[in-house]
Scaffold this motif. Sequence first.
Motif, short mmCIF file in Angstrom:
data_model
loop_
_atom_site.label_atom_id
_atom_site.label_comp_id
_atom_site.label_asym_id
_atom_site.label_seq_id
_atom_site.Cartn_x
_atom_site.Cartn_y
_atom_site.Cartn_z
N PRO A 4 0.83 -1.21 0.00
CA PRO A 4 0.00 0.00 0.00
C PRO A 4 0.86 1.26 0.00
O PRO A 4 2.09 1.20 0.13
CB PRO A 4 -0.78 -0.13 1.32
N ASP A 5 0.21 2.40 -0.13
CA ASP A 5 0.91 3.67 -0.03
C ASP A 5 1.40 3.86 1.40
O ASP A 5 0.71 3.54 2.37
CB ASP A 5 -0.03 4.83 -0.39
N GLY A 95 -5.40 -1.55 -8.56
CA GLY A 95 -5.07 -0.29 -7.92
C GLY A 95 -6.05 0.82 -8.24
O GLY A 95 -6.47 1.58 -7.36
N ALA A 99 -8.87 -0.16 -5.24
CA ALA A 99 -8.07 0.39 -4.14
C ALA A 99 -7.23 -0.70 -3.47
O ALA A 99 -7.06 -0.71 -2.26
CB ALA A 99 -8.97 1.08 -3.10
N GLY A 102 -1.18 0.30 -3.38
CA GLY A 102 -1.09 1.75 -3.50
C GLY A 102 -0.72 2.22 -4.89
O GLY A 102 0.04 1.56 -5.61
N ASP A 290 -3.99 6.39 3.38
CA ASP A 290 -5.26 6.04 2.75
C ASP A 290 -5.07 5.97 1.23
O ASP A 290 -4.32 6.76 0.64
CB ASP A 290 -6.33 7.07 3.07
N HIS A 291 -5.75 5.03 0.62
CA HIS A 291 -5.63 4.85 -0.83
C HIS A 291 -6.31 6.00 -1.56
O HIS A 291 -7.39 6.47 -1.15
CB HIS A 291 -6.26 3.52 -1.25
N ALA A 294 -9.84 5.21 -2.52
CA ALA A 294 -10.63 4.62 -1.45
C ALA A 294 -12.13 4.87 -1.63
O ALA A 294 -12.96 4.11 -1.11
CB ALA A 294 -10.17 5.17 -0.10
#
Length: 354
Positions: A4-5, A95, A99, A102, A290-291, A294
């Motif tokens: 993820p980010d 992605g 979501a 990241g 947070d993506h 999202a």
Amino acid sequence: MHVPDGFINAPVSVAAGVVAAGAVAVSLRGARRELDERTAPLAGLVAAFIFAVQMLNFPVAAGTSGHLLGGALAAILVGPYTGVLCVSVVLLMQGILFADGGLTALGVNITVMGGVTVLVAYAVFRGLLKVLPATRRSVTVAAFTGALLSVPAAAAAFTLVYAVGGTTDVPIGKVLTAMVGVHVLIGIGEALITAATVGAVIAVRPDLVHAARGLGAPLKLRVGGELVDAPAAPAPAAAPAAARSTRAVWLTGLATALVLAGVVSFYASASPDGLEKVAADKGIDEKVEDHAAADSPLADYGVKDVENPRLSGGLAGVIGVGVTVAVGTGIFWTVRRRRADELTATSTAAPSAH
């Protein structure tokens, strides 16, 4: 193993993006040699199948699950260059639409889940085929082994990236041990899925398995007490057309992917996957972000405003399969057409012999 980010800092994420872009560019050129009128649509199907099977998390240990990465499967079915593109298409769709993984970490995910898995799996696969008997069973055994080793290799690659650009101060030795340990277990599931899928395709259409082309053993005759190759029998006139047809395989594969994503995915394990579990246990996820997608209508593999969880997840899976097969097939047909145009231009420009 979708990163993820926030796990990896910006400079290393950018560097991984450059590496991933280079891998995709090289794969686009290499895929021109692997794709033809039969394999171009099948490559799109392979991407959709990987997307569907990745929704099927399976338990591997107490409180931990795993899912297919797909690099080995794609490389063996449609070739290593096309395999990198297949996994890249899947990661891009996941992605943007769901979501999952990241967007700033897309380069890391493509490099680790696409590049490393394909490179390791295909190298092991080809190496084993050089020493094993030239049989279909050997292809399945080599596929199993390549897939098995590709997953912990990807886990080790992520750990290396994290050692360079991780956003939290965690002892790398502990991360490496935890990541490789759990992903060895996940690799067993990856190997079983890959071997079963490759074996099923070989059983019905070995000509459609990139790594098994030309594998058929010649018929032997005993002449003067010695075994010699029998002369090839002339093929029936209708055989070439039948051999070129992939409609039945394509429809069967698409139906399977839709059922897996739309129905079977509801019964997948809800436990965190290997990376998520290690991140939570070791503190890697302290700075997760947070993506950016999202708020997507399909975020977290559910359709927004559809309250029934079975229906919501099933619809999201079906949409994901449909979009992935459409985008993947479009890309692979474009790559194939460009190669055909180049060959046509070359043959046209060549001087005629007198």
